[in-house]
Scaffold this active site. Structure first.
Site, PDB file in Angstrom:
ATOM      1  N   ARG A  38      16.677  45.604  23.170  1.00  0.00           N
ATOM      2  CA  ARG A  38      18.078  45.997  23.308  1.00  0.00           C
ATOM      3  C   ARG A  38      19.056  44.830  23.379  1.00  0.00           C
ATOM      4  NH1 ARG A  38      17.439  50.978  27.472  1.00  0.00           N
ATOM      5  NH2 ARG A  38      17.328  52.564  25.857  1.00  0.00           N
ATOM      6  N   GLU A  53      10.929  54.426  21.390  1.00  0.00           N
ATOM      7  CA  GLU A  53      12.252  53.798  21.473  1.00  0.00           C
ATOM      8  C   GLU A  53      12.089  52.321  21.207  1.00  0.00           C
ATOM      9  OE1 GLU A  53      14.858  54.625  24.614  1.00  0.00           O
ATOM     10  OE2 GLU A  53      14.869  56.763  24.220  1.00  0.00           O
ATOM     11  N   ARG A  75      14.503  44.973  30.365  1.00  0.00           N
ATOM     12  CA  ARG A  75      13.775  46.231  30.555  1.00  0.00           C
ATOM     13  C   ARG A  75      13.338  46.830  29.228  1.00  0.00           C
ATOM     14  NH1 ARG A  75      16.053  52.141  31.328  1.00  0.00           N
ATOM     15  NH2 ARG A  75      17.537  51.294  29.841  1.00  0.00           N
ATOM     16  N   SER A  88      12.670  52.918  33.213  1.00  0.00           N
ATOM     17  CA  SER A  88      13.341  52.990  34.512  1.00  0.00           C
ATOM     18  C   SER A  88      13.113  54.319  35.224  1.00  0.00           C
ATOM     19  CB  SER A  88      14.832  52.705  34.374  1.00  0.00           C
ATOM     20  OG  SER A  88      15.326  53.248  33.198  1.00  0.00           O
ATOM     21  N   HIS A 113      24.558  48.556  30.909  1.00  0.00           N
ATOM     22  CA  HIS A 113      23.742  49.764  30.972  1.00  0.00           C
ATOM     23  C   HIS A 113      22.797  49.803  32.162  1.00  0.00           C
ATOM     24  CE1 HIS A 113      21.695  53.241  29.492  1.00  0.00           C
ATOM     25  NE2 HIS A 113      20.567  52.603  29.221  1.00  0.00           N
ATOM     26  N   ALA A 170      15.011  58.451  41.956  1.00  0.00           N
ATOM     27  CA  ALA A 170      14.313  57.642  42.968  1.00  0.00           C
ATOM     28  C   ALA A 170      14.426  58.288  44.344  1.00  0.00           C
ATOM     29  CB  ALA A 170      14.878  56.224  42.993  1.00  0.00           C
ATOM     30  N   HIS A 188      23.529  48.067  26.699  1.00  0.00           N
ATOM     31  CA  HIS A 188      23.029  48.984  25.677  1.00  0.00           C
ATOM     32  C   HIS A 188      23.807  48.737  24.402  1.00  0.00           C
ATOM     33  CE1 HIS A 188      21.599  52.461  23.571  1.00  0.00           C
ATOM     34  NE2 HIS A 188      20.711  52.634  24.523  1.00  0.00           N
ATOM     35  N   THR A 223      20.719  59.232  36.771  1.00  0.00           N
ATOM     36  CA  THR A 223      19.551  59.992  36.307  1.00  0.00           C
ATOM     37  C   THR A 223      19.951  61.113  35.360  1.00  0.00           C
ATOM     38  OG1 THR A 223      18.308  59.481  38.314  1.00  0.00           O
ATOM     39  CG2 THR A 223      17.623  61.437  37.100  1.00  0.00           C
TER      40      THR A 223
HETATM   41  C1  LIG Z   1      23.542  56.982  29.819  1.00  0.00           C
HETATM   42  C2  LIG Z   1      22.224  56.561  30.369  1.00  0.00           C
HETATM   43  C3  LIG Z   1      21.052  56.846  29.675  1.00  0.00           C
HETATM   44  C4  LIG Z   1      19.817  56.457  30.183  1.00  0.00           C
HETATM   45  N1  LIG Z   1      18.673  56.804  29.519  1.00  0.00           N
HETATM   46  C5  LIG Z   1      17.460  56.515  30.072  1.00  0.00           C
HETATM   47  C6  LIG Z   1      16.254  56.970  29.472  1.00  0.00           C
HETATM   48  O1  LIG Z   1      16.261  57.643  28.447  1.00  0.00           O
HETATM   49  N2  LIG Z   1      15.084  56.659  30.086  1.00  0.00           N
HETATM   50  C7  LIG Z   1      15.019  55.922  31.229  1.00  0.00           C
HETATM   51  O2  LIG Z   1      13.923  55.666  31.736  1.00  0.00           O
HETATM   52  N3  LIG Z   1      16.161  55.492  31.830  1.00  0.00           N
HETATM   53  C8  LIG Z   1      17.366  55.781  31.285  1.00  0.00           C
HETATM   54  N4  LIG Z   1      18.512  55.354  31.898  1.00  0.00           N
HETATM   55  C9  LIG Z   1      18.414  54.623  33.164  1.00  0.00           C
HETATM   56  C10 LIG Z   1      18.068  55.598  34.272  1.00  0.00           C
HETATM   57  O3  LIG Z   1      18.779  56.796  34.077  1.00  0.00           O
HETATM   58  C11 LIG Z   1      18.423  55.034  35.628  1.00  0.00           C
HETATM   59  O4  LIG Z   1      17.938  53.743  35.777  1.00  0.00           O
HETATM   60  C12 LIG Z   1      17.813  55.898  36.718  1.00  0.00           C
HETATM   61  O5  LIG Z   1      18.167  57.237  36.538  1.00  0.00           O
HETATM   62  C13 LIG Z   1      18.294  55.420  38.092  1.00  0.00           C
HETATM   63  O6  LIG Z   1      17.898  56.365  39.028  1.00  0.00           O
HETATM   64  P1  LIG Z   1      18.168  56.101  40.574  1.00  0.00           P
HETATM   65  O7  LIG Z   1      17.610  57.254  41.298  1.00  0.00           O
HETATM   66  O8  LIG Z   1      17.716  54.743  40.915  1.00  0.00           O
HETATM   67  O9  LIG Z   1      19.763  56.069  40.671  1.00  0.00           O
HETATM   68  P2  LIG Z   1      20.817  57.203  40.297  1.00  0.00           P
HETATM   69  O10 LIG Z   1      20.204  58.265  39.476  1.00  0.00           O
HETATM   70  O11 LIG Z   1      22.007  56.531  39.756  1.00  0.00           O
HETATM   71  O12 LIG Z   1      21.179  57.827  41.710  1.00  0.00           O
HETATM   72  C14 LIG Z   1      21.925  57.075  42.643  1.00  0.00           C
HETATM   73  C15 LIG Z   1      22.338  57.986  43.773  1.00  0.00           C
HETATM   74  O13 LIG Z   1      22.864  57.205  44.835  1.00  0.00           O
HETATM   75  C16 LIG Z   1      24.089  57.771  45.277  1.00  0.00           C
HETATM   76  N5  LIG Z   1      24.888  56.707  45.898  1.00  0.00           N
HETATM   77  C17 LIG Z   1      25.314  55.544  45.370  1.00  0.00           C
HETATM   78  N6  LIG Z   1      25.982  54.819  46.289  1.00  0.00           N
HETATM   79  C18 LIG Z   1      25.981  55.548  47.438  1.00  0.00           C
HETATM   80  C19 LIG Z   1      26.510  55.362  48.737  1.00  0.00           C
HETATM   81  N7  LIG Z   1      27.202  54.261  49.084  1.00  0.00           N
HETATM   82  N8  LIG Z   1      26.327  56.324  49.669  1.00  0.00           N
HETATM   83  C20 LIG Z   1      25.648  57.462  49.360  1.00  0.00           C
HETATM   84  N9  LIG Z   1      25.135  57.703  48.136  1.00  0.00           N
HETATM   85  C21 LIG Z   1      25.282  56.755  47.192  1.00  0.00           C
HETATM   86  C22 LIG Z   1      24.678  58.363  44.012  1.00  0.00           C
HETATM   87  O14 LIG Z   1      25.673  59.300  44.300  1.00  0.00           O
HETATM   88  C23 LIG Z   1      23.416  58.981  43.408  1.00  0.00           C
HETATM   89  O15 LIG Z   1      23.114  60.194  44.055  1.00  0.00           O
HETATM   90  C24 LIG Z   1      19.753  55.744  31.400  1.00  0.00           C
HETATM   91  C25 LIG Z   1      20.932  55.455  32.098  1.00  0.00           C
HETATM   92  C26 LIG Z   1      22.159  55.869  31.601  1.00  0.00           C
HETATM   93  C27 LIG Z   1      23.406  55.560  32.365  1.00  0.00           C
END
Ligand SMILES: Cc1cc2nc3c(=O)[nH]c(=O)nc-3n(C[C@H](O)[C@H](O)[C@H](O)COP(=O)(O)OP(=O)(O)OC[C@H]3O[C@@H](n4cnc5c(N)ncnc54)[C@H](O)[C@@H]3O)c2cc1C
Length: 520
Positions: free
Chosen positions: A292, A119, A388, A393, A353, A16, A247, A45
């Site tokens: 799920r 899935e 979801r 996501s 999850h 994101a 999950h 991610t």
């Molecule tokens: C094991 C697993 C498998 C998954 N498989 C899938 C899949 O196959 N397909 C799918 O669509 N989704 C999947 N998901 C869900 C998906 O990965 C996540 O919902 C998505 O990647 C979230 O992305 P994001 O950018 O919102 O957050 P994230 O990728 O979690 O990034 C968050 C960022 O914020 C930073 N951060 C947090 N707090 C602070 C702070 N206070 N100050 C500064 N930085 C901070 C972190 O360090 C990180 O850089 C999976 C999740 C997991 C855990």
């Protein structure tokens, strides 16, 4: 006190955050991306395995939308669903495939045709993947693309503490009457221990999930719900916090709960008990491919009824070579734990999850605070409703990140009336943090959330959790106010705040729906 100024401040470097930053940078903005990780890849991610929704053969936006709504149990926001279903696959093609070049698997090596998988609860195969390390491939490609943008600065080891908001921080009494407005963030530089004031014309929270407030979770250590807590304190609206998806299948060996993607299910894996019986058909006609939350509760129920410690995922009837090629990371983790994915059933338990709720945003990622945006798992776009659909996501991160980045940039370009006030200096406290207190407080939060606010909730459990967490919240607040600041303490303060937000939402929501299940 160090003070920096940028057009767009993006907090978080997962998909994101990267999508937001790339979109804003391409519109000519100065963008600062911060992450509390010591490397930019440190995120949920990177752990995504199954893949990202693209477009199946004989697929249509209407069909994808119908699957998302079915999973969302009647609480999806129609506009959000239609937006993602209509715009999402095109963005995967334009940004991930053509622009940044994510190496998704092809049907045959060298062919153009993408390998599509299904899935849980997808009505047809429409998910693209890079073996079972899709998240890592996407994250690496996006970070490389950001690295090529001269107006993007990415800083690691930076923990956002709180947002700067006009009515909270300004020394100008007239601002008290201003619409609540975000003007940046206080950020701890982990290396120096100093707190920087980052002033931003537009600020985007992309801080990811909150799984770590539960005992068992698939989420990495940083996923403590920081963004929700930060937004909550600043007065932004949060919604649907009770909908935490569990999950069903994580490896029940060792300390960390490694996720075993149920694309294994799409690929033919069976969920069985310790006698090899496919018990999920007792709970849902779709068996292992049910949504799920149904599968997670089915496992939970089977364990309660039979006294079993876990269930088993069995893919041993498939050719060993295929299993190792299709699930290399899962096979490797099983091997590390002394298990052979290709030839034996693998012990699994459910784990927290994904947060379906979060900071409320509109179709552009705007929150209820002026100049504050949110994208990705930290936000609540209304897409997921009460649950979801698997693999939506990452696509939500891409769609809302891109839109928030573009719209924030448009604001900077067209509005130009940015008032960045004087900010009171950060007051440093000096009392050392006792690591034993922090460790014990985390244990209390995680056990309380798992046992009382987990897969199966009841009024008595929630009331008990309320007593425990409310008291702990006050206590942590007291010692936070006197303690020398560090990343661990900031996470703890956020963790308790976010746990309470989930709990309070669960107490108010009296009907079972989607992934919120009240036994009473
Ligand atoms: C094991 C697993 C498998 C998954 N498989 C899938 C899949 O196959 N397909 C799918 O669509 N989704 C999947 N998901 C869900 C998906 O990965 C996540 O919902 C998505 O990647 C979230 O992305 P994001 O950018 O919102 O957050 P994230 O990728 O979690 O990034 C968050 C960022 O914020 C930073 N951060 C947090 N707090 C602070 C702070 N206070 N100050 C500064 N930085 C901070 C972190 O360090 C990180 O850089 C999976 C999740 C997991 C855990």
């Amino acid at each position: 006190m160090p003070r920096h100024t940028t057009d767009v401040l993006v907090i978080g470097s997962g998909l994101a955050g990267c999508a937001t930053a790339l979109a804003a940078a391409r519109c000519g903005m100065q963008v600062m991306v911060l992450t509390k990780g010591t490397i930019p890849e440190d995120s949920n991610t990177v752990w995504a395995q199954g893949g990202i929704i693209f477009r199946g053969k004989a697929d249509s936006p209407e069909r994808l939308a119908a699957d998302i709504r079915e999973a969302g149990a009647g609480l999806c926001d129609d506009r959000a669903v239609d937006l993602l279903a209509g715009e999402g696959p095109r963005l995967v093609e334009d940004i991930l495939i053509k622009d940044v070049g994510v190496p998704f698997d092809r049907v045959l090596e060298g062919s153009e045709e993408l390998d599509l998988t299904a899935e849980a609860a997808h009505s047809l195969p429409r998910i693209v993947h890079s073996a079972d390390t899709t998240g890592r491939s996407i994250e690496t490609s996006m970070l490389a693309a950001l690295g090529r943008e001269p107006n993007v600065t990415l800083r690691v080891g930076q923990t956002a503490i709180d947002l700067l908001t006009l009515s909270h921080h300004s020394s100008n009494p007239l601002d008290v009457y201003a619409e609540p407005t975000c003007v940046g963030a206080y950020v701890l530089d982990q290396a120096t221990g100093k707190v920087d004031t980052i002033m931003a014309k537009e600020t985007v929270l992309a801080t990811g999930g909150l799984g770590r407030v539960f005992l068992h979770t698939t989420n990495p250590s940083g996923a403590c719900g920081d963004g929700v807590a930060i937004a909550y304190r600043a007065g932004a609206r949060c919604l649907n916090m009770q909908f935490v998806q569990f999950h069903p299948t994580t490896l029940y060996v060792g300390e960390e709960r490694f996720l075993l993607s149920e694309s294994g299910g799409g690929g033919g894996a069976r969920l069985v008990d310790d006698r090899g019986r496919e018990f999920m058909t007792d709970y849902h006609p779709d068996g292992s491919l049910a949504p799920r939350d149904v599968v997670a509760r089915g496992i939970h129920q089977m364990m309660h009824e039979t006294g079993a410690a876990c269930a088993y995922l069995d893919i041993s009837h498939k050719p060993a070579e295929w299993v190792k090629r299709r699930f290399p990371a899962i096979a490797a983790r099983c091997r590390e734990m002394g298990l052979d994915l290709a030839s034996q059933p693998i012990p699994v338990v459910p784990a927290a999850h994904y947060a379906c709720g979060g900071i409320v945003v509109d179709l552009w990622g705007r929150t209820s605070l002026r100049r504050l945006w949110a994208a990705g798992e930290v936000s609540c776009t209304g897409l997921h409703g009460a649950n979801r659909l698997a693999s939506t996501s990452l696509l939500e991160c891409l769609v809302w990140g891109t839109r928030a980045g573009r719209q924030a940039a448009q604001n900077v370009t067209t509005k130009g009336d940015y008032y960045l006030p004087d900010i009171a200096p950060w007051q440093y406290e000096t009392e050392p943090t006792d690591p034993a207190l922090v460790a014990q407080d985390w244990l209390t939060i995680r056990h309380t959330m798992w046992n009382y606010v987990g897969l199966v909730r009841s009024r008595r459990r929630l009331d008990r959790a309320h007593q425990i967490l409310r008291e702990l919240h006050l206590e942590i607040g007291r010692f936070y106010a006197r303690a020398a600041l560090n990343d661990g303490l900031i996470s703890l303060r956020n963790g308790i705040q976010t746990a309470l937000a989930v709990l309070l939402a669960a107490m108010e929501a009296r009907e079972s729906r989607g992934c919120h299940y009240r036994v009473d």
